[in-house]
Design a protein around this motif. Structure first.
Motif, PDB file in Angstrom:
ATOM      1  N   SER A   1       0.768  -1.145  -0.436  1.00 42.20           N
ATOM      2  CA  SER A   1      -0.337   0.042   0.229  1.00 42.20           C
ATOM      3  C   SER A   1       0.469   0.928   0.269  1.00 42.20           C
ATOM      4  N   GLY A   2       1.704   1.356  -0.089  1.00 42.29           N
ATOM      5  CA  GLY A   2       3.275   1.916   0.525  1.00 42.29           C
ATOM      6  C   GLY A   2       4.746   2.049   0.047  1.00 42.29           C
ATOM      7  N   ARG A   3       5.386   2.487   0.621  1.00 47.56           N
ATOM      8  CA  ARG A   3       6.456   2.603   0.849  1.00 47.56           C
ATOM      9  C   ARG A   3       7.433   1.458   0.177  1.00 47.56           C
ATOM     10  N   GLY A   4       7.155  -0.451   0.466  1.00 46.89           N
ATOM     11  CA  GLY A   4       7.424  -1.208  -0.408  1.00 46.89           C
ATOM     12  C   GLY A   4       8.950  -1.704   0.635  1.00 46.89           C
ATOM     13  N   SER A   5       9.148  -1.427   1.496  1.00 49.17           N
ATOM     14  CA  SER A   5      10.080  -1.264   1.932  1.00 49.17           C
ATOM     15  C   SER A   5      10.738  -2.980   1.902  1.00 49.17           C
ATOM     16  N   ASN A   6       9.723  -3.640   2.789  1.00 47.97           N
ATOM     17  CA  ASN A   6      10.060  -5.329   3.186  1.00 47.97           C
ATOM     18  C   ASN A   6       8.992  -5.675   1.311  1.00 47.97           C
ATOM     19  N   MET A   7       8.973  -4.936   0.329  1.00 49.57           N
ATOM     20  CA  MET A   7       8.808  -5.960  -0.718  1.00 49.57           C
ATOM     21  C   MET A   7      10.122  -5.941  -1.677  1.00 49.57           C
TER      22      MET A   7
ATOM     23  N   LEU B   1       1.508 -10.524   2.110  1.00 46.75           N
ATOM     24  CA  LEU B   1       0.954  -8.780   2.353  1.00 46.75           C
ATOM     25  C   LEU B   1       2.414  -8.066   2.469  1.00 46.75           C
ATOM     26  N   ALA B   2       2.463  -7.382   2.085  1.00 46.91           N
ATOM     27  CA  ALA B   2       3.727  -6.645   2.356  1.00 46.91           C
ATOM     28  C   ALA B   2       3.305  -4.861   2.767  1.00 46.91           C
ATOM     29  N   GLY B   3       3.488  -4.689   4.154  1.00 47.89           N
ATOM     30  CA  GLY B   3       2.403  -3.173   4.205  1.00 47.89           C
ATOM     31  C   GLY B   3       1.236  -3.039   3.013  1.00 47.89           C
ATOM     32  N   PHE B   4       0.190  -4.046   3.226  1.00 48.24           N
ATOM     33  CA  PHE B   4      -1.121  -3.836   2.434  1.00 48.24           C
ATOM     34  C   PHE B   4      -1.901  -3.509   3.712  1.00 48.24           C
ATOM     35  N   MET B   5      -2.364  -2.608   3.568  1.00 45.74           N
ATOM     36  CA  MET B   5      -2.833  -1.731   4.948  1.00 45.74           C
ATOM     37  C   MET B   5      -4.604  -2.359   4.716  1.00 45.74           C
ATOM     38  N   ARG B   6      -4.953  -3.051   4.308  1.00 42.40           N
ATOM     39  CA  ARG B   6      -6.599  -3.379   4.347  1.00 42.40           C
ATOM     40  C   ARG B   6      -7.338  -4.842   5.040  1.00 42.40           C
TER      41      ARG B   6
ATOM     42  N   ASN C   1       1.627 -13.013   5.790  1.00 40.05           N
ATOM     43  CA  ASN C   1       2.182 -11.327   6.062  1.00 40.05           C
ATOM     44  C   ASN C   1       2.846 -11.526   6.865  1.00 40.05           C
ATOM     45  N   ILE C   2       3.780 -10.242   6.717  1.00 39.66           N
ATOM     46  CA  ILE C   2       4.923  -9.614   8.118  1.00 39.66           C
ATOM     47  C   ILE C   2       4.126  -8.663   9.095  1.00 39.66           C
ATOM     48  N   HIS C   3       4.372  -8.951   9.802  1.00 42.05           N
ATOM     49  CA  HIS C   3       3.616  -7.671  11.104  1.00 42.05           C
ATOM     50  C   HIS C   3       4.359  -7.232  12.075  1.00 42.05           C
ATOM     51  N   PRO C   4       4.408  -5.846  12.235  1.00 38.47           N
ATOM     52  CA  PRO C   4       5.857  -5.258  13.254  1.00 38.47           C
ATOM     53  C   PRO C   4       5.535  -5.007  14.914  1.00 38.47           C
ATOM     54  N   SER C   5       5.388  -6.631  15.045  1.00 45.85           N
ATOM     55  CA  SER C   5       5.301  -7.071  16.967  1.00 45.85           C
ATOM     56  C   SER C   5       4.680  -8.437  17.018  1.00 45.85           C
TER      57      SER C   5
ATOM     58  N   VAL D   1      13.060  -2.405  14.359  1.00 46.61           N
ATOM     59  CA  VAL D   1      11.998  -3.534  14.140  1.00 46.61           C
ATOM     60  C   VAL D   1      12.456  -3.954  12.425  1.00 46.61           C
ATOM     61  N   LEU D   2      12.006  -3.092  11.599  1.00 44.62           N
ATOM     62  CA  LEU D   2      12.165  -2.978  10.162  1.00 44.62           C
ATOM     63  C   LEU D   2      13.278  -3.598   9.747  1.00 44.62           C
ATOM     64  N   GLU D   3      14.391  -3.741   9.931  1.00 41.21           N
ATOM     65  CA  GLU D   3      15.952  -4.259   9.568  1.00 41.21           C
ATOM     66  C   GLU D   3      15.422  -5.343   9.662  1.00 41.21           C
ATOM     67  N   GLN D   4      15.165  -6.077  10.979  1.00 43.21           N
ATOM     68  CA  GLN D   4      14.566  -7.334  11.282  1.00 43.21           C
ATOM     69  C   GLN D   4      13.440  -7.678  10.434  1.00 43.21           C
ATOM     70  N   GLU D   5      12.696  -6.853  10.081  1.00 49.03           N
ATOM     71  CA  GLU D   5      11.840  -7.474   8.849  1.00 49.03           C
ATOM     72  C   GLU D   5      12.372  -7.802   6.718  1.00 49.03           C
ATOM     73  N   HIS D   6      12.573  -6.631   7.316  1.00 55.86           N
ATOM     74  CA  HIS D   6      13.406  -7.199   5.730  1.00 55.86           C
ATOM     75  C   HIS D   6      14.593  -8.349   6.191  1.00 55.86           C
TER      76      HIS D   6
HETATM   77  C1  GAR Z   1       5.511  -3.065   7.554  1.00 59.03           C
HETATM   78  O1  GAR Z   1       6.775  -2.001   9.061  1.00 59.03           O
HETATM   79  C2  GAR Z   1       4.548  -4.404   8.188  1.00 59.03           C
HETATM   80  O2  GAR Z   1       5.628  -4.821   8.916  1.00 59.03           O
HETATM   81  C3  GAR Z   1       3.580  -2.980   8.557  1.00 59.03           C
HETATM   82  O3  GAR Z   1       4.007  -1.966   7.525  1.00 59.03           O
HETATM   83  C4  GAR Z   1       5.064  -1.699   7.131  1.00 59.03           C
HETATM   84  C5  GAR Z   1       5.112  -1.811   5.882  1.00 59.03           C
HETATM   85  O4  GAR Z   1       6.671  -0.764   5.027  1.00 59.03           O
HETATM   86  N1  GAR Z   1       2.545  -3.645   8.494  1.00 59.03           N
HETATM   87  C6  GAR Z   1       1.835  -4.109   8.674  1.00 59.03           C
HETATM   88  O5  GAR Z   1       1.704  -3.165  10.397  1.00 59.03           O
HETATM   89  C7  GAR Z   1       0.448  -4.513   8.536  1.00 59.03           C
HETATM   90  N2  GAR Z   1      -0.940  -5.109  10.057  1.00 59.03           N
HETATM   91  P1  GAR Z   1       7.109  -1.148   3.924  1.00 59.03           P
HETATM   92  O6  GAR Z   1       5.718  -0.717   2.969  1.00 59.03           O
HETATM   93  O7  GAR Z   1       8.567  -0.010   3.911  1.00 59.03           O
HETATM   94  O8  GAR Z   1       7.097  -2.806   3.904  1.00 59.03           O
END
Ligand code: GAR
Length: 205
Positions: free
Chosen positions: A8-14, A81-86, A102-106, A165-170
């Motif tokens: 939905s946005g920045r897409g850094s995980n993508m 799902l990578a920051g798909f906010m729906r 999905n990746i979730h930040p917790s 946290v984001l570093e670990q998500e990646h």
């Molecule tokens: C990430 O931190 C992801 O874990 C989170 O949105 C961010 C998207 O960043 N997702 C959620 O909160 C889902 N409920 P990105 O667009 O840079 O990957």
């Protein structure tokens, strides 16, 4: 394995997924927002993109039906799902049962939903992190594939903690996709995901 990534946005995980050299084919990156920054990144990396704008559909069900049609058009074996906010309808989630992560930040099951970093700080937890999980109809509650933890420091703000946290998500999102592509992740009847070791079986030595 053909993978479709939803953003939905920045897409850094993508971007982390696309750059990880995974043994999969990224068939497309799809966004619900035309302005999602990640779309340009995906195109630069040679991956096809599509926009399915939720504002063009009268109901969640109508939107999800179109989204499924587009995803299936790309022949997706796995949806990330990578920051798909729906919030996704049960029908959509069930259609991709066992094929959507999905990746979730917790560190689930703690802090489902939004604003996880601020809530972790407010709760005074000393460990926070991220989770890759299969998507089931209950929000942020599906079988967990992998998690990573980070310390919460005394002077953390939601931004500083979120960056850690984001570093670990990646790191863990590509790992989870690799394990799935290698056929090492098994969903068991008790609702858990088991990851088999890739060590050769003893009788194969
Ligand atoms: C990430 O931190 C992801 O874990 C989170 O949105 C961010 C998207 O960043 N997702 C959620 O909160 C889902 N409920 P990105 O667009 O840079 O990957």
């Amino acid at each position: 394995m053909r993978v479709v990534v939803l953003i939905s946005g920045r897409g850094s995980n993508m971007e982390a997924l696309l750059r990880a050299g995974l043994p999969v084919e990224f068939a497309a990156v799809i966004s619900n927002k035309a302005e999602a920054k990640g779309l340009a990144v995906a195109r630069e990396l040679g991956v096809e993109t599509a926009v399915v704008n939720h504002k063009d559909y009268p109901s969640r069900e109508a939107y999800d039906a179109k989204l499924a049609e587009v995803i299936d058009g790309y022949g997706a074996d796995l949806v990330c799902l990578a920051g798909f906010m729906r919030i996704l309808s049960d029908g959509f989630v069930n259609r991709y049962a066992g094929r959507m992560i999905n990746i979730h930040p917790s560190l689930l099951p703690a802090f489902t939903g939004l604003d996880t970093h601020a809530r972790a700080i407010a709760a005074g937890v000393k460990l926070h992190g991220c989770t890759v999980h299969y998507v089931t109809p209950e929000l942020d509650a599906g079988p967990i594939v992998v998690q990573a933890a980070v310390p919460v420091l005394e002077d953390d703000t939601p931004d500083s903690l979120g960056a850690r946290v984001l570093e670990q998500e990646h790191r863990i999102y590509p790992l989870a996709v690799r394990w799935i592509a290698e056929g090492r992740v098994e969903l068991s009847a008790d609702g858990r995901a088991r990851v088999r070791s890739n060590a050769p079986a003893a009788n194969a030595l």
